[in-house]
Design a protein around this motif. Structure first.
Motif, PDB file in Angstrom:
ATOM      1  N   ASN A 170       0.812  -1.214   0.000  1.00 23.58           N
ATOM      2  CA  ASN A 170       0.000   0.000   0.000  1.00 23.58           C
ATOM      3  C   ASN A 170       0.845   1.263   0.000  1.00 23.58           C
ATOM      4  OD1 ASN A 170      -2.532  -1.430   0.220  1.00 23.58           O
ATOM      5  ND2 ASN A 170      -1.968  -1.875   2.332  1.00 23.58           N
ATOM      6  N   GLY A 171       2.045   1.156  -0.535  1.00 19.25           N
ATOM      7  CA  GLY A 171       2.909   2.330  -0.602  1.00 19.25           C
ATOM      8  C   GLY A 171       3.309   2.870   0.758  1.00 19.25           C
ATOM      9  N   GLY A 172       3.450   1.982   1.750  1.00 20.75           N
ATOM     10  CA  GLY A 172       3.826   2.409   3.095  1.00 20.75           C
ATOM     11  C   GLY A 172       2.661   2.838   3.965  1.00 20.75           C
ATOM     12  N   ASP A 173       1.441   2.780   3.456  1.00 25.46           N
ATOM     13  CA  ASP A 173       0.266   3.174   4.236  1.00 25.46           C
ATOM     14  C   ASP A 173      -0.002   2.111   5.309  1.00 25.46           C
ATOM     15  OD1 ASP A 173      -2.032   4.176   5.220  1.00 25.46           O
ATOM     16  OD2 ASP A 173      -3.266   3.772   3.448  1.00 25.46           O
ATOM     17  N   ARG A 174      -0.053   2.541   6.569  1.00 26.29           N
ATOM     18  CA  ARG A 174      -0.235   1.624   7.686  1.00 26.29           C
ATOM     19  C   ARG A 174      -1.672   1.610   8.224  1.00 26.29           C
ATOM     20  NH1 ARG A 174       4.357  -0.357   9.923  1.00 26.29           N
ATOM     21  NH2 ARG A 174       6.333   0.470   9.144  1.00 26.29           N
ATOM     22  N   SER A 175      -2.600   2.124   7.451  1.00 26.01           N
ATOM     23  CA  SER A 175      -3.988   2.174   7.925  1.00 26.01           C
ATOM     24  C   SER A 175      -4.593   0.784   8.080  1.00 26.01           C
ATOM     25  CB  SER A 175      -4.838   3.010   6.961  1.00 26.01           C
ATOM     26  OG  SER A 175      -4.814   2.442   5.649  1.00 26.01           O
ATOM     27  N   ALA A 176      -4.090  -0.198   7.316  1.00 27.14           N
ATOM     28  CA  ALA A 176      -4.627  -1.566   7.396  1.00 27.14           C
ATOM     29  C   ALA A 176      -3.766  -2.461   8.285  1.00 27.14           C
ATOM     30  CB  ALA A 176      -4.728  -2.174   5.999  1.00 27.14           C
ATOM     31  N   GLU A 177      -2.866  -1.869   9.059  1.00 30.90           N
ATOM     32  CA  GLU A 177      -1.955  -2.686   9.873  1.00 30.90           C
ATOM     33  C   GLU A 177      -2.708  -3.418  10.984  1.00 30.90           C
ATOM     34  OE1 GLU A 177       2.233  -2.134  12.355  1.00 30.90           O
ATOM     35  OE2 GLU A 177       1.547  -0.600  10.949  1.00 30.90           O
ATOM     36  N   HIS A 178      -3.737  -2.772  11.547  1.00 32.75           N
ATOM     37  CA  HIS A 178      -4.528  -3.441  12.589  1.00 32.75           C
ATOM     38  C   HIS A 178      -5.240  -4.672  12.019  1.00 32.75           C
ATOM     39  CE1 HIS A 178      -6.919  -3.997  16.173  1.00 32.75           C
ATOM     40  NE2 HIS A 178      -8.025  -3.922  15.455  1.00 32.75           N
ATOM     41  N   LYS A 179      -5.790  -4.537  10.811  1.00 28.98           N
ATOM     42  CA  LYS A 179      -6.431  -5.676  10.154  1.00 28.98           C
ATOM     43  C   LYS A 179      -5.415  -6.777   9.875  1.00 28.98           C
ATOM     44  CE  LYS A 179      -9.442  -7.987   7.587  1.00 28.98           C
ATOM     45  NZ  LYS A 179     -10.585  -8.727   8.167  1.00 28.98           N
ATOM     46  N   LEU A 180      -4.197  -6.403   9.502  1.00 26.68           N
ATOM     47  CA  LEU A 180      -3.146  -7.393   9.241  1.00 26.68           C
ATOM     48  C   LEU A 180      -2.835  -8.188  10.501  1.00 26.68           C
ATOM     49  CD1 LEU A 180      -0.934  -8.610   7.423  1.00 26.68           C
ATOM     50  CD2 LEU A 180       0.539  -6.707   8.092  1.00 26.68           C
ATOM     51  N   GLN A 181      -2.752  -7.524  11.647  1.00 25.66           N
ATOM     52  CA  GLN A 181      -2.471  -8.233  12.899  1.00 25.66           C
ATOM     53  C   GLN A 181      -3.589  -9.196  13.248  1.00 25.66           C
ATOM     54  OE1 GLN A 181      -1.821  -5.119  15.748  1.00 25.66           O
ATOM     55  NE2 GLN A 181       0.163  -4.516  14.898  1.00 25.66           N
ATOM     56  N   ARG A 182      -4.836  -8.809  13.004  1.00 25.19           N
ATOM     57  CA  ARG A 182      -5.961  -9.706  13.273  1.00 25.19           C
ATOM     58  C   ARG A 182      -5.933 -10.918  12.342  1.00 25.19           C
ATOM     59  NH1 ARG A 182     -11.560  -6.638  13.503  1.00 25.19           N
ATOM     60  NH2 ARG A 182     -12.180  -8.798  13.885  1.00 25.19           N
ATOM     61  N   VAL A 183      -5.551 -10.697  11.087  1.00 22.28           N
ATOM     62  CA  VAL A 183      -5.481 -11.804  10.129  1.00 22.28           C
ATOM     63  C   VAL A 183      -4.398 -12.800  10.551  1.00 22.28           C
ATOM     64  CG1 VAL A 183      -4.803 -12.370   7.772  1.00 22.28           C
ATOM     65  CG2 VAL A 183      -6.432 -10.537   8.175  1.00 22.28           C
ATOM     66  N   ILE A 184      -3.245 -12.307  10.953  1.00 22.25           N
ATOM     67  CA  ILE A 184      -2.150 -13.192  11.378  1.00 22.25           C
ATOM     68  C   ILE A 184      -2.553 -13.965  12.633  1.00 22.25           C
ATOM     69  CG2 ILE A 184       0.218 -13.237  12.231  1.00 22.25           C
ATOM     70  CD1 ILE A 184       0.804 -10.839  10.439  1.00 22.25           C
ATOM     71  N   LYS A 185      -3.161 -13.272  13.579  1.00 18.72           N
ATOM     72  CA  LYS A 185      -3.602 -13.923  14.815  1.00 18.72           C
ATOM     73  C   LYS A 185      -4.675 -14.974  14.530  1.00 18.72           C
ATOM     74  CE  LYS A 185      -5.325 -12.784  19.436  1.00 18.72           C
ATOM     75  NZ  LYS A 185      -5.778 -11.678  20.323  1.00 18.72           N
ATOM     76  N   ALA A 186      -5.585 -14.685  13.607  1.00 16.73           N
ATOM     77  CA  ALA A 186      -6.635 -15.643  13.254  1.00 16.73           C
ATOM     78  C   ALA A 186      -6.034 -16.888  12.607  1.00 16.73           C
ATOM     79  CB  ALA A 186      -7.644 -14.993  12.310  1.00 16.73           C
ATOM     80  N   TYR A 187      -5.077 -16.705  11.739  1.00 15.77           N
ATOM     81  CA  TYR A 187      -4.445 -17.856  11.080  1.00 15.77           C
ATOM     82  C   TYR A 187      -3.686 -18.713  12.089  1.00 15.77           C
ATOM     83  CZ  TYR A 187      -1.935 -20.525   7.541  1.00 15.77           C
ATOM     84  OH  TYR A 187      -1.417 -21.560   6.757  1.00 15.77           O
ATOM     85  N   GLN A 188      -3.028 -18.075  13.056  1.00 17.58           N
ATOM     86  CA  GLN A 188      -2.328 -18.827  14.089  1.00 17.58           C
ATOM     87  C   GLN A 188      -3.307 -19.661  14.914  1.00 17.58           C
ATOM     88  OE1 GLN A 188      -0.211 -15.813  16.272  1.00 17.58           O
ATOM     89  NE2 GLN A 188       1.530 -15.781  14.855  1.00 17.58           N
ATOM     90  N   ALA A 189      -4.477 -19.082  15.217  1.00 17.75           N
ATOM     91  CA  ALA A 189      -5.480 -19.817  15.976  1.00 17.75           C
ATOM     92  C   ALA A 189      -5.982 -21.035  15.202  1.00 17.75           C
ATOM     93  CB  ALA A 189      -6.656 -18.899  16.340  1.00 17.75           C
ATOM     94  N   LEU A 190      -6.193 -20.888  13.892  1.00 15.55           N
ATOM     95  CA  LEU A 190      -6.662 -22.013  13.081  1.00 15.55           C
ATOM     96  C   LEU A 190      -5.589 -23.077  12.920  1.00 15.55           C
ATOM     97  CD1 LEU A 190      -8.601 -20.016  10.331  1.00 15.55           C
ATOM     98  CD2 LEU A 190      -9.563 -21.333  12.211  1.00 15.55           C
ATOM     99  N   LYS A 191      -4.327 -22.653  12.845  1.00 20.26           N
ATOM    100  CA  LYS A 191      -3.244 -23.641  12.784  1.00 20.26           C
ATOM    101  C   LYS A 191      -3.148 -24.408  14.101  1.00 20.26           C
ATOM    102  CE  LYS A 191       0.618 -23.218  10.804  1.00 20.26           C
ATOM    103  NZ  LYS A 191       1.972 -22.818  10.394  1.00 20.26           N
ATOM    104  N   LYS A 192      -3.337 -23.708  15.215  1.00 18.61           N
ATOM    105  CA  LYS A 192      -3.275 -24.373  16.514  1.00 18.61           C
ATOM    106  C   LYS A 192      -4.389 -25.390  16.677  1.00 18.61           C
ATOM    107  CE  LYS A 192      -1.326 -22.814  20.824  1.00 18.61           C
ATOM    108  NZ  LYS A 192      -0.962 -21.603  21.616  1.00 18.61           N
ATOM    109  N   ALA A 193      -5.551 -25.112  16.041  1.00 22.04           N
ATOM    110  CA  ALA A 193      -6.682 -26.034  16.076  1.00 22.04           C
ATOM    111  C   ALA A 193      -6.594 -27.080  14.970  1.00 22.04           C
ATOM    112  CB  ALA A 193      -7.987 -25.249  15.953  1.00 22.04           C
ATOM    113  N   LYS A 194      -5.489 -27.064  14.197  1.00 23.96           N
ATOM    114  CA  LYS A 194      -5.253 -28.031  13.109  1.00 23.96           C
ATOM    115  C   LYS A 194      -6.321 -27.949  12.022  1.00 23.96           C
ATOM    116  CE  LYS A 194      -2.793 -31.238  16.147  1.00 23.96           C
ATOM    117  NZ  LYS A 194      -2.714 -32.614  16.682  1.00 23.96           N
ATOM    118  N   LEU A 195      -6.788 -26.729  11.780  1.00 26.34           N
ATOM    119  CA  LEU A 195      -7.725 -26.490  10.681  1.00 26.34           C
ATOM    120  C   LEU A 195      -7.037 -25.867   9.495  1.00 26.34           C
ATOM    121  CD1 LEU A 195     -10.798 -25.092  12.656  1.00 26.34           C
ATOM    122  CD2 LEU A 195     -10.444 -27.411  11.791  1.00 26.34           C
ATOM    123  N   ALA A 196      -5.789 -25.436   9.639  1.00 28.75           N
ATOM    124  CA  ALA A 196      -5.050 -24.800   8.553  1.00 28.75           C
ATOM    125  C   ALA A 196      -3.637 -25.358   8.506  1.00 28.75           C
ATOM    126  CB  ALA A 196      -5.013 -23.293   8.754  1.00 28.75           C
TER     127      ALA A 196
END
Length: 215
Positions: free
Chosen positions: A189-215
């Motif tokens: 996004n050309g250095g725009d950090r407005s979506a950084e909070h959404k990025l952290q939620r996406v990473i955290k969600a993927y980690q949770a699904l991996k821990k549950a062996k769904l991903a």
């Protein structure tokens, strides 16, 4: 005379040196699990789990294991009646009054199983029941519906953060994760950090699904 009894510290300059690499590696052992301990189910947590919590109201006999801090956070957000209508809440409360057990009359109804079996055999010369249609005398049983995946609260929230349905498979979850990471990353996004909070939620969600062996 007063100066003779004046307190004079022996060490005036006390300096704390930074730990060496070997000492820092030993400090990481604080998070190492001891034999018999299990890791906290909260994504990214390295502490030992000491408390358990039900996964959802449909899965009260299945539990997450959390450390004390994440167990308190999970309990603060827990709402047994979340997502239920007023009618469903009243029905659930009425069931709780009887111990979640069905009630029935002692008197047999004309719609009972025995009455239906007798009525089916009258006038047809068939005095037996054929519930599985082995002899072709009745209608075939409907095919059972496939069992839906049982998900806990963490997995449901993680799939919602990835904008996925509850039946999403491993390949779909990973593809969606890579798509969102690429879309929300500041480099895209050309250095725009407005979506950084959404990025952290996406990473955290993927980690949770991996821990549950769904991903």
């Amino acid at each position: 005379m007063a100066g003779a009894f004046q307190y004079k510290p022996k060490f005036v300059d006390i300096r704390v040196r930074p730990p060496t690499a070997e000492e820092a590696a030993r400090d990481d052992d604080v998070y190492a699990l001891k034999p018999g301990e299990r890791a906290c189910d909260h994504p990214g947590c390295r502490l030992a789990a000491t408390a358990r919590a039900p996964k959802s109201r449909e899965m009260l006999n299945e539990h997450y294991w959390f450390c004390q801090a994440h167990a308190a956070e999970y309990n603060r957000q827990w709402n047994f009646f979340a997502g239920m209508s007023e009618g469903e809440i009243r029905e659930r409360q009425a069931q709780s009054a009887t111990g979640d057990r069905p009630t029935w009359q002692f008197k047999a109804s004309r719609f009972s199983r025995e009455a239906a079996a007798a009525a089916h055999g009258f006038g047809k010369g068939q005095g037996y029941r054929d519930p599985f249609n082995l002899f072709g005398g009745g209608t075939a049983r409907a095919a059972p519906e496939p069992e839906r995946r049982r998900l806990g609260k963490l997995e449901r929230n993680a799939l919602a953060d990835l904008d996925l349905d509850e039946d999403a498979d491993e390949a779909k979850i990973r593809a969606r994760y890579l798509e969102l990471v690429k879309r929300c990353h500041p480099d895209s996004n050309g250095g725009d950090r407005s979506a950084e909070h959404k990025l952290q939620r996406v990473i955290k969600a993927y980690q949770a699904l991996k821990k549950a062996k769904l991903a």
